[in-house]
Design a protein around this motif. Structure first.
Motif, PDB file in Angstrom:
ATOM      1  N   GLU A 105       0.823  -1.213   0.000  1.00  0.00           N
ATOM      2  CA  GLU A 105       0.000   0.000   0.000  1.00  0.00           C
ATOM      3  C   GLU A 105       0.860   1.268   0.000  1.00  0.00           C
ATOM      4  OE1 GLU A 105      -3.247   0.077   2.753  1.00  0.00           O
ATOM      5  OE2 GLU A 105      -3.616  -2.059   2.585  1.00  0.00           O
ATOM      6  N   LYS A 106       1.957   1.216  -0.755  1.00  0.00           N
ATOM      7  CA  LYS A 106       2.845   2.368  -0.882  1.00  0.00           C
ATOM      8  C   LYS A 106       2.535   3.089  -2.183  1.00  0.00           C
ATOM      9  CE  LYS A 106       7.719   3.724  -0.811  1.00  0.00           C
ATOM     10  NZ  LYS A 106       9.118   3.233  -0.711  1.00  0.00           N
ATOM     11  N   LEU A 107       2.290   4.386  -2.079  1.00  0.00           N
ATOM     12  CA  LEU A 107       1.891   5.180  -3.237  1.00  0.00           C
ATOM     13  C   LEU A 107       2.844   6.352  -3.405  1.00  0.00           C
ATOM     14  CD1 LEU A 107      -1.682   6.160  -4.247  1.00  0.00           C
ATOM     15  CD2 LEU A 107       0.034   7.926  -4.084  1.00  0.00           C
ATOM     16  N   ASN A 135       2.273   1.611   7.272  1.00  0.00           N
ATOM     17  CA  ASN A 135       3.025   2.045   8.455  1.00  0.00           C
ATOM     18  C   ASN A 135       2.916   3.539   8.741  1.00  0.00           C
ATOM     19  OD1 ASN A 135       4.794   3.306   6.645  1.00  0.00           O
ATOM     20  ND2 ASN A 135       6.303   1.656   6.720  1.00  0.00           N
ATOM     21  N   GLY A 136       2.276   4.290   7.830  1.00  0.00           N
ATOM     22  CA  GLY A 136       2.042   5.709   8.075  1.00  0.00           C
ATOM     23  C   GLY A 136       3.152   6.642   7.650  1.00  0.00           C
ATOM     24  N   ASP A 137       4.242   6.111   7.097  1.00  0.00           N
ATOM     25  CA  ASP A 137       5.336   6.976   6.643  1.00  0.00           C
ATOM     26  C   ASP A 137       4.879   7.850   5.468  1.00  0.00           C
ATOM     27  OD1 ASP A 137       6.938   5.783   8.507  1.00  0.00           O
ATOM     28  OD2 ASP A 137       8.092   4.582   7.083  1.00  0.00           O
ATOM     29  N   VAL A 162       5.430  10.720  10.049  1.00  0.00           N
ATOM     30  CA  VAL A 162       4.650   9.499  10.271  1.00  0.00           C
ATOM     31  C   VAL A 162       3.239   9.879  10.688  1.00  0.00           C
ATOM     32  CG1 VAL A 162       4.453   7.358  11.588  1.00  0.00           C
ATOM     33  CG2 VAL A 162       6.722   8.247  10.987  1.00  0.00           C
ATOM     34  N   PHE A 163       2.262   9.222  10.049  1.00  0.00           N
ATOM     35  CA  PHE A 163       0.874   9.308  10.480  1.00  0.00           C
ATOM     36  C   PHE A 163       0.569   8.138  11.404  1.00  0.00           C
ATOM     37  CE2 PHE A 163       0.223  10.922   5.952  1.00  0.00           C
ATOM     38  CZ  PHE A 163       0.236  12.245   6.329  1.00  0.00           C
ATOM     39  N   SER A 164      -0.303   8.366  12.370  1.00  0.00           N
ATOM     40  CA  SER A 164      -0.807   7.286  13.209  1.00  0.00           C
ATOM     41  C   SER A 164      -2.312   7.418  13.315  1.00  0.00           C
ATOM     42  CB  SER A 164      -0.178   7.329  14.607  1.00  0.00           C
ATOM     43  OG  SER A 164       1.211   7.112  14.539  1.00  0.00           O
TER      44      SER A 164
END
Length: 253
Positions: A105-107, A135-137, A162-164
């Motif tokens: 899920e890396k865009l 992972n929110g990076d 980073v998102f959480s």
């Protein structure tokens, strides 16, 4: 092995892999599909539209890597007026170039006026934007890079963090902001300028390095180094030996 499929239909001007039903992927293109079986990818040419349960993609040209079948998509690369919308991943993007790794899920989106919007956060750049949904990076780099959410506005040449997940919302828990000229962060009622701005939610501290300016409640403080404690709602400014901290207090009465 290379398999070339090409079709021209005067009325429809399109090629369809399959009529879409739930669980299936529909691909429409004006110039056909070129399949490389051994290498496990295929090329979609000219005004491509892809519709699946998880996302919708429009672009001029698309390369798709697959695993076991044409519909078992592992990676998508697109170029030319790319529009991507995914309710599953909560993403909406526009760009010149686009890359999406399905499993991780890396865009990534590239090009002038690139944008990537989630439910909680908006990102814009004339360079590139990367987000890892698992992972929110995230990372933005290039001219006019900007990040916006309900409580913060960031402008800088380089923004990464980073998102959480915080309940139903995503919040920024770690942040590095760099600009060789000046970075800008606005958080609630505080405006911050510095060449480098860092934030760590674990210690509730925003750190400002070089050419620091903090504007808050009619006060303007300048110096070489500063920290803002978001938990205690306080801040400190320091200077090097050859410079001084300067404070300007505006009387609004």
């Amino acid at each position: 092995m290379r398999l070339i499929l090409s079709i021209t239909i005067i009325i429809l001007f399109s090629f369809k892999i399959i009529g879409r039903e739930i669980g299936e992927t529909e691909i429409t293109t004006e110039d056909g599909i070129e399949v490389f079986q051994d290498e496990k990818y295929y090329l979609l040419k000219k005004n491509v539209k892809i519709l699946s349960d998880n996302f919708k993609l429009n672009a001029k040209d698309v390369k798709i890597d697959f695993d076991k079948s044409l519909y078992d998509i592992t990676e998508i690369n697109a170029k030319g007026e790319v529009n991507f919308v995914s309710s599953k991943f909560g993403l909406n993007s526009k760009s010149d170039f686009f890359k999406f790794e399905v499993i991780t899920e890396k865009l990534r989106v590239d090009g002038k006026n690139s944008e990537l919007i989630t439910k909680d956060i908006e990102m814009y750049s004339d360079g590139f934007i990367e987000v890892n949904n698992l992972n929110g990076d995230f990372k933005l780099e290039g001219m006019n890079s900007k990040l916006i959410n309900e409580s913060i506005l960031i402008k800088a040449e380089k923004i990464d963090g980073v998102f959480s997940d915080n309940g139903d919302q995503k919040e920024i828990t770690f942040l590095n902001v760099i600009d060789k000229k000046i970075s800008y962060v606005k958080n609630n009622n505080t405006e911050m300028y510095a060449k480098k701005i860092n934030f760590d939610n674990k210690i509730s501290i925003i750190e400002l390095i070089d050419d620091v300016i903090i504007i808050r409640n009619g006060e303007k403080i300048t110096g070489d180094y500063g920290t803002l404690d978001t938990k205690n709602n306080s801040y400190k400014i320091k200077s090097h030996k050859n410079t001084k901290v300067k404070a300007v207090i505006q009387n609004n009465e």
